[in-house]
Design a protein around this motif. Structure first.
Motif, short mmCIF file in Angstrom:
data_model
loop_
_atom_site.label_atom_id
_atom_site.label_comp_id
_atom_site.label_asym_id
_atom_site.label_seq_id
_atom_site.Cartn_x
_atom_site.Cartn_y
_atom_site.Cartn_z
N SER A 1 0.83 -1.21 0.00
CA SER A 1 0.00 0.00 0.00
C SER A 1 0.87 1.26 0.00
CB SER A 1 -0.96 0.00 1.20
OG SER A 1 -0.25 -0.04 2.42
N MET A 2 2.10 1.13 -0.46
CA MET A 2 3.03 2.24 -0.65
C MET A 2 3.57 2.82 0.65
SD MET A 2 2.86 2.13 -3.91
CE MET A 2 3.77 3.54 -4.50
N LYS A 3 3.54 2.03 1.73
CA LYS A 3 4.07 2.52 3.01
C LYS A 3 5.56 2.80 2.91
CE LYS A 3 2.98 -1.07 5.47
NZ LYS A 3 2.52 -1.91 4.34
N THR A 4 6.31 1.82 2.40
CA THR A 4 7.76 1.98 2.32
C THR A 4 8.14 3.13 1.39
OG1 THR A 4 8.20 -0.33 2.85
CG2 THR A 4 9.92 0.84 1.65
N SER A 5 7.45 3.25 0.28
CA SER A 5 7.72 4.36 -0.64
C SER A 5 7.50 5.70 0.06
CB SER A 5 6.82 4.26 -1.88
OG SER A 5 7.11 3.09 -2.62
N LEU A 6 6.43 5.77 0.87
CA LEU A 6 6.15 6.99 1.61
C LEU A 6 7.25 7.28 2.63
CD1 LEU A 6 4.21 9.31 2.34
CD2 LEU A 6 3.06 7.73 3.91
N MET A 7 7.72 6.25 3.34
CA MET A 7 8.76 6.45 4.34
C MET A 7 10.09 6.89 3.70
SD MET A 7 7.37 6.01 7.28
CE MET A 7 6.02 6.88 6.46
N LYS A 8 10.40 6.32 2.55
CA LYS A 8 11.63 6.72 1.88
C LYS A 8 11.51 8.14 1.33
CE LYS A 8 13.64 2.24 0.91
NZ LYS A 8 14.36 1.40 -0.06
N TYR A 9 10.31 8.51 0.94
CA TYR A 9 10.09 9.88 0.49
C TYR A 9 10.30 10.86 1.65
CZ TYR A 9 7.88 13.92 -1.70
OH TYR A 9 7.63 15.16 -2.23
N ILE A 10 9.78 10.51 2.81
CA ILE A 10 9.97 11.35 4.00
C ILE A 10 11.46 11.48 4.32
CG2 ILE A 10 9.66 11.43 6.52
CD1 ILE A 10 7.19 12.24 5.12
N THR A 11 12.19 10.37 4.25
CA THR A 11 13.63 10.39 4.52
C THR A 11 14.35 11.35 3.59
OG1 THR A 11 13.54 8.07 5.25
CG2 THR A 11 15.71 8.97 4.71
N ASN A 12 14.07 11.24 2.29
CA ASN A 12 14.71 12.13 1.32
C ASN A 12 14.29 13.58 1.52
OD1 ASN A 12 16.29 10.27 -0.07
ND2 ASN A 12 14.62 9.65 -1.40
N LYS A 13 13.02 13.77 1.83
CA LYS A 13 12.51 15.12 2.04
C LYS A 13 13.28 15.81 3.17
CE LYS A 13 9.20 18.39 1.85
NZ LYS A 13 8.88 19.20 0.66
N ILE A 14 13.47 15.11 4.28
CA ILE A 14 14.16 15.70 5.43
C ILE A 14 15.63 15.93 5.13
CG2 ILE A 14 14.91 15.27 7.80
CD1 ILE A 14 12.22 13.83 8.24
N ASN A 15 16.27 14.94 4.52
CA ASN A 15 17.73 15.03 4.33
C ASN A 15 18.15 15.94 3.19
OD1 ASN A 15 18.16 13.26 6.47
ND2 ASN A 15 18.15 11.45 5.16
N LYS A 16 17.24 16.21 2.23
CA LYS A 16 17.64 16.99 1.07
C LYS A 16 17.00 18.38 1.02
CE LYS A 16 18.63 12.93 -1.77
NZ LYS A 16 18.35 12.21 -3.03
N ASP A 17 15.96 18.60 1.83
CA ASP A 17 15.35 19.91 1.87
C ASP A 17 16.33 20.92 2.48
OD1 ASP A 17 12.57 21.49 1.81
OD2 ASP A 17 13.59 21.97 3.70
N LYS A 18 16.43 22.09 1.87
CA LYS A 18 17.42 23.08 2.29
C LYS A 18 17.28 23.47 3.75
CE LYS A 18 19.34 27.57 0.97
NZ LYS A 18 19.24 28.74 0.04
N GLU A 19 16.06 23.67 4.21
CA GLU A 19 15.83 24.11 5.58
C GLU A 19 15.80 22.94 6.56
OE1 GLU A 19 15.91 27.22 6.55
OE2 GLU A 19 16.29 27.77 4.45
N LEU A 20 15.07 21.87 6.21
CA LEU A 20 14.94 20.73 7.12
C LEU A 20 16.29 20.07 7.41
CD1 LEU A 20 11.70 19.07 5.70
CD2 LEU A 20 11.94 20.22 7.91
N SER A 21 17.13 19.99 6.38
CA SER A 21 18.42 19.31 6.55
C SER A 21 19.37 20.07 7.47
CB SER A 21 19.08 19.10 5.18
OG SER A 21 19.33 20.34 4.55
N LYS A 22 19.09 21.34 7.72
CA LYS A 22 19.90 22.10 8.67
C LYS A 22 19.62 21.68 10.10
CE LYS A 22 20.20 26.32 5.86
NZ LYS A 22 19.79 27.75 5.80
#
Length: 356
Positions: free
Chosen positions: A94-115
């Motif tokens: 049901s796309m749980k893992t895809s969602l979790m990996k998206y969250i991981t990338n979002k946090i680590n690559k977003d300019k503000e969040l990654s700070k």
């Protein structure tokens, strides 16, 4: 790249006793694109990779926009910023893992969040029925070490595991504590950890949650992850525990896609292969699947197989248009083949705990 792949392969061979083959394969999900220029495909095996598969951005899914209790990226990030521990759950595929990996990338690559944050995704699926507590927690610590190298190039967890001299069953909690504090001291970053397939643990499930609880009270002092997301098929309360092992903020269930989401996925197929999908075909796909992501993709795989098997004359006759009739033929073929995933679902819904 090759030495790194070999290192991971050696590591996973040692873990073969507990980890499923799916876990091992997922570590190499990136390798296909290193050597191939193949077109994108519908995905029915494991997490989706946007560079290989037709993929819907979780932030653009209509099913979450319209849901009464949204499971969207902003809401998840809001709970992380409030130092919450919570569960994301839903059925298989049901796309749980895809969602979790998206969250991981979002946090680590977003300019503000990654700070401010560093997010680590770890899949801890294992069969712990014949394992001791020490073996289970050592395995979880090893998976965290693999994830740290894979996602951040950070060797500290691996070095910490090698130097650990105390009881092996405590390494998991101690590793999270030392690693989180090191990140804060050196980079002023708060740790976020996602444990996927956490509910695959049976014998040592409660022990796993209590290891988290031991460090939970220290999360605001940067001696433990500020937020933990547990991802699996079940909510914590579904395990019938007596009392809450620690304060879980919320439990969210992944949603089935809306018709608009199904249409958006098949528009990607149209653009990639040039085969037009009629509105009636989209209606039929949604009728058969009710938006369940795996079923939507499985019909897509069947449609692609349908056109691949046609002769040139037959292709010209059908004009490479996906009609509702083709969708019905694909569904009938899937039902006749009695595929493992569908047969497992058919068996599961007969169980009293599901029916009731």
């Amino acid at each position: 790249t090759k030495p790194y792949i070999c290192m991971l392969l050696s590591r996973h061979i040692l873990k073969l006793r507990n980890n499923s083959f799916k876990n091992i394969c997922s570590s190499f999900c990136f390798s296909k694109n290193l050597f191939s220029n193949e077109k994108k495909e519908f995905n029915i095996n494991g997490p989706s990779n946007p560079s290989e598969h037709f993929y819907l951005n979780p932030e653009e899914l209509k099913c979450y926009e319209a849901a009464e209790e949204k499971l969207n990226i902003d809401r998840i990030l809001g709970y992380i910023k409030k130092n919450k521990y919570f569960v994301v759950h839903g059925p298989r595929q049901s796309m749980k893992t895809s969602l979790m990996k998206y969250i991981t990338n979002k946090i680590n690559k977003d300019k503000e969040l990654s700070k401010e944050y560093l997010c680590t995704y770890a899949n801890i699926e294992m069969n712990d029925s014949d394992s001791t507590k020490g073996e289970v927690f050592t395995e979880i610590a090893a998976e965290l070490a693999d994830a740290a190298i894979r996602e951040h190039g950070d060797t500290f967890p691996l070095e910490f595991n090698r130097s650990y001299k105390d009881e092996r069953e405590l390494i998991f909690q101690d590793l999270l504590s030392e690693w989180s504090n090191k990140r804060w001291r050196e980079e002023k970053k708060k740790s976020v950890v996602i444990f996927d397939e956490y509910d695959s643990l049976e014998r040592h499930y409660r022990n796993f949650l209590h290891q988290l609880r031991k460090g939970y009270k220290n999360r605001t002092d940067f001696f433990f992850p500020c937020s933990v997301i547990l991802c699996g098929m079940k909510k914590v309360e579904d395990k019938k525990l007596t009392g809450s092992p620690f304060n879980i903020a919320e439990s969210y269930r992944t949603k089935n896609w809306f018709r608009e989401d199904v249409k958006a996925l098949y528009r990607q197929y149209e653009e990639e292969y040039g085969n037009r999908v009629t509105e009636e075909a989209i209606d039929r796909i949604f009728y058969w699947t009710q938006g369940q992501p795996w079923l939507v993709n499985r019909i897509g795989v069947g449609i692609m197989e349908h056109f691949e098997l046609l002769s040139q004359e037959e292709k010209e006759k059908e004009k490479c248009i996906v009609t509702s009739d083709i969708v019905d033929r694909v569904v009938n073929k899937i039902k006749i083949n009695e595929e493992t995933h569908l047969m497992s679902l058919h068996t599961l819904i007969k169980e009293p705990r599901i029916r009731n």
